[in-house]
Design a protein around this motif. Structure first.
Motif, PDB file in Angstrom:
ATOM      1  N   ILE A 122       0.841  -1.192   0.000  1.00  6.40           N
ATOM      2  CA  ILE A 122       0.000   0.000   0.000  1.00  6.40           C
ATOM      3  C   ILE A 122       0.877   1.242   0.000  1.00  6.40           C
ATOM      4  N   GLU A 123       0.256   2.353  -0.317  1.00  6.15           N
ATOM      5  CA  GLU A 123       0.954   3.628  -0.283  1.00  6.15           C
ATOM      6  C   GLU A 123       1.293   3.952   1.169  1.00  6.15           C
ATOM      7  N   ASN A 124       2.487   4.463   1.368  1.00 12.00           N
ATOM      8  CA  ASN A 124       2.958   4.761   2.725  1.00 12.00           C
ATOM      9  C   ASN A 124       2.437   6.119   3.185  1.00 12.00           C
ATOM     10  N   LYS A 125       1.134   6.172   3.437  1.00 12.26           N
ATOM     11  CA  LYS A 125       0.531   7.400   3.962  1.00 12.26           C
ATOM     12  C   LYS A 125       0.672   7.402   5.474  1.00 12.26           C
ATOM     13  N   ARG A 126       0.796   8.578   6.014  1.00 12.63           N
ATOM     14  CA  ARG A 126       0.918   8.714   7.460  1.00 12.63           C
ATOM     15  C   ARG A 126      -0.324   8.152   8.146  1.00 12.63           C
ATOM     16  N   GLY A 127      -0.119   7.214   9.058  1.00  9.10           N
ATOM     17  CA  GLY A 127      -1.204   6.640   9.852  1.00  9.10           C
ATOM     18  C   GLY A 127      -1.987   5.537   9.161  1.00  9.10           C
ATOM     19  N   SER A 128      -1.591   5.156   7.940  1.00  7.66           N
ATOM     20  CA  SER A 128      -2.372   4.155   7.204  1.00  7.66           C
ATOM     21  C   SER A 128      -2.338   2.786   7.878  1.00  7.66           C
ATOM     22  N   PHE A 129      -1.200   2.380   8.385  1.00  4.29           N
ATOM     23  CA  PHE A 129      -1.118   1.071   9.037  1.00  4.29           C
ATOM     24  C   PHE A 129      -1.952   1.069  10.317  1.00  4.29           C
ATOM     25  N   LYS A 130      -1.885   2.150  11.053  1.00  3.78           N
ATOM     26  CA  LYS A 130      -2.672   2.263  12.294  1.00  3.78           C
ATOM     27  C   LYS A 130      -4.160   2.155  11.981  1.00  3.78           C
ATOM     28  N   LYS A 131      -4.603   2.841  10.938  1.00  5.98           N
ATOM     29  CA  LYS A 131      -6.015   2.781  10.562  1.00  5.98           C
ATOM     30  C   LYS A 131      -6.401   1.368  10.140  1.00  5.98           C
ATOM     31  N   LEU A 132      -5.530   0.709   9.398  1.00  3.42           N
ATOM     32  CA  LEU A 132      -5.798  -0.663   8.971  1.00  3.42           C
ATOM     33  C   LEU A 132      -5.993  -1.573  10.179  1.00  3.42           C
ATOM     34  N   VAL A 133      -5.103  -1.467  11.149  1.00  3.09           N
ATOM     35  CA  VAL A 133      -5.196  -2.295  12.359  1.00  3.09           C
ATOM     36  C   VAL A 133      -6.492  -1.990  13.107  1.00  3.09           C
ATOM     37  N   GLU A 134      -6.859  -0.707  13.196  1.00  2.50           N
ATOM     38  CA  GLU A 134      -8.104  -0.338  13.881  1.00  2.50           C
ATOM     39  C   GLU A 134      -9.323  -0.923  13.172  1.00  2.50           C
ATOM     40  N   PHE A 135      -9.357  -0.847  11.822  1.00  2.93           N
ATOM     41  CA  PHE A 135     -10.463  -1.433  11.068  1.00  2.93           C
ATOM     42  C   PHE A 135     -10.569  -2.930  11.348  1.00  2.93           C
ATOM     43  N   LEU A 136      -9.455  -3.629  11.256  1.00  4.19           N
ATOM     44  CA  LEU A 136      -9.468  -5.071  11.466  1.00  4.19           C
ATOM     45  C   LEU A 136      -9.936  -5.420  12.875  1.00  4.19           C
ATOM     46  N   ASP A 137      -9.468  -4.658  13.848  1.00  3.59           N
ATOM     47  CA  ASP A 137      -9.866  -4.898  15.233  1.00  3.59           C
ATOM     48  C   ASP A 137     -11.371  -4.685  15.407  1.00  3.59           C
ATOM     49  N   THR A 138     -11.896  -3.647  14.768  1.00  2.00           N
ATOM     50  CA  THR A 138     -13.325  -3.353  14.854  1.00  2.00           C
ATOM     51  C   THR A 138     -14.156  -4.524  14.340  1.00  2.00           C
ATOM     52  N   TYR A 139     -13.670  -5.213  13.314  1.00  2.00           N
ATOM     53  CA  TYR A 139     -14.403  -6.325  12.726  1.00  2.00           C
ATOM     54  C   TYR A 139     -14.001  -7.676  13.309  1.00  2.00           C
ATOM     55  N   GLY A 140     -13.273  -7.665  14.423  1.00  2.00           N
ATOM     56  CA  GLY A 140     -12.957  -8.907  15.129  1.00  2.00           C
ATOM     57  C   GLY A 140     -11.902  -9.759  14.455  1.00  2.00           C
ATOM     58  N   ILE A 141     -10.958  -9.123  13.785  1.00  2.00           N
ATOM     59  CA  ILE A 141      -9.893  -9.867  13.125  1.00  2.00           C
ATOM     60  C   ILE A 141      -8.570  -9.500  13.776  1.00  2.00           C
ATOM     61  N   ALA A 142      -7.829 -10.523  14.186  1.00  2.00           N
ATOM     62  CA  ALA A 142      -6.550 -10.314  14.875  1.00  2.00           C
ATOM     63  C   ALA A 142      -5.394 -10.490  13.900  1.00  2.00           C
ATOM     64  N   LEU A 143      -4.402  -9.621  14.031  1.00  2.00           N
ATOM     65  CA  LEU A 143      -3.156  -9.747  13.274  1.00  2.00           C
ATOM     66  C   LEU A 143      -2.202 -10.617  14.077  1.00  2.00           C
ATOM     67  N   ILE A 144      -1.554 -11.573  13.401  1.00  4.55           N
ATOM     68  CA  ILE A 144      -0.614 -12.471  14.067  1.00  4.55           C
ATOM     69  C   ILE A 144       0.678 -12.471  13.254  1.00  4.55           C
ATOM     70  N   ASP A 145       1.812 -12.381  13.908  1.00  8.10           N
ATOM     71  CA  ASP A 145       3.116 -12.427  13.229  1.00  8.10           C
ATOM     72  C   ASP A 145       3.183 -11.449  12.061  1.00  8.10           C
ATOM     73  N   THR A 146       3.080 -10.191  12.362  1.00  6.45           N
ATOM     74  CA  THR A 146       3.046  -9.150  11.336  1.00  6.45           C
ATOM     75  C   THR A 146       4.429  -8.591  11.071  1.00  6.45           C
ATOM     76  N   ASN A 147       4.752  -8.418   9.783  1.00 11.42           N
ATOM     77  CA  ASN A 147       5.982  -7.757   9.363  1.00 11.42           C
ATOM     78  C   ASN A 147       5.603  -6.543   8.531  1.00 11.42           C
ATOM     79  N   LEU A 148       6.289  -5.440   8.770  1.00 18.96           N
ATOM     80  CA  LEU A 148       6.011  -4.197   8.079  1.00 18.96           C
ATOM     81  C   LEU A 148       7.325  -3.647   7.548  1.00 18.96           C
ATOM     82  N   THR A 149       7.362  -3.371   6.234  1.00 19.43           N
ATOM     83  CA  THR A 149       8.568  -2.824   5.626  1.00 19.43           C
ATOM     84  C   THR A 149       8.168  -1.594   4.822  1.00 19.43           C
TER      85      THR A 149
END
Length: 185
Positions: A122-149
């Motif tokens: 994805i495009e490296n916009k400020r706060g985009s990863f944080k928003k993605l994690v918040e969306f997933l959490d809202t819908y009951g989906i957990a991130l496991i073993d995440t790598n971010l580059t």
């Protein structure tokens, strides 16, 4: 006979004391040798000098620790007072990503049971990863073993996802859903 048993007891007592004293001296000598090996400069090999040199060396180390601590505190204060450098704006990052031919994409693959492996660019916009994690959490989906580059204006995210409440995750549905979320970010 009474005298003889007294002499035997005295000899036994003396030999025990001699044995304990010999072990104590050996232990002391061994520890002095260990101390000598730890101190880089020993001026003389007698016990008192080894101990004096060790004391001097320890004091020097304490002074170095104090000096380094002061320097670290000064550097920390200096960097906290610096004005924040201007950030690269999101438009520049998007251009950088396009320049290198990097396209936004989402790939979802089933691993086993209720686990999915996800790769997103994805495009490296400020706060985009944080928003993605918040969306997933809202819908009951957990991130496991995440790598971010982050590179060339893009974020590469690889992760496993899993429904928190045992919900079944379908590959096609999650793939489309993630694309929709990323467009909204």
């Amino acid at each position: 006979m009474g005298r003889r048993s007294y002499d035997d007891d005295a000899k036994t007592f003396k030999s025990k004391n001699l044995e304990y004293e010999r072990k104590r001296r050996e232990k002391l000598s061994t520890r002095l040798l260990m101390l000598r090996s730890l101190v880089p400069i020993v001026t003389n090999m007698n016990k008192a000098t080894i101990i004096d040199d060790a004391i001097t060396y320890i004091k020097e180390l304490q002074d170095q620790v104090e000096t380094l601590t002061r320097e670290l505190l000064q550097e920390t204060e200096a960097t906290s007072k610096e004005v924040a450098k201007p950030k690269i704006n999101d438009f520049d990052l998007a251009e950088e990503m396009k320049k290198w031919g990097i396209q936004e994409e989402v790939h979802v693959t089933k691993i086993d049971g209720n686990k999915l492996w996800v790769k997103m660019i994805i495009e490296n916009k400020r706060g985009s990863f944080k928003k993605l994690v918040e969306f997933l959490d809202t819908y009951g989906i957990a991130l496991i073993d995440t790598n971010l580059t982050a590179m060339k204006g893009a974020l590469l995210i690889t992760t496993c996802i899993q429904g928190m409440d045992g919900q079944t995750l379908e590959v096609e549905q999650i793939n489309q859903w993630l694309l929709d979320i990323l467009r909204a970010i």
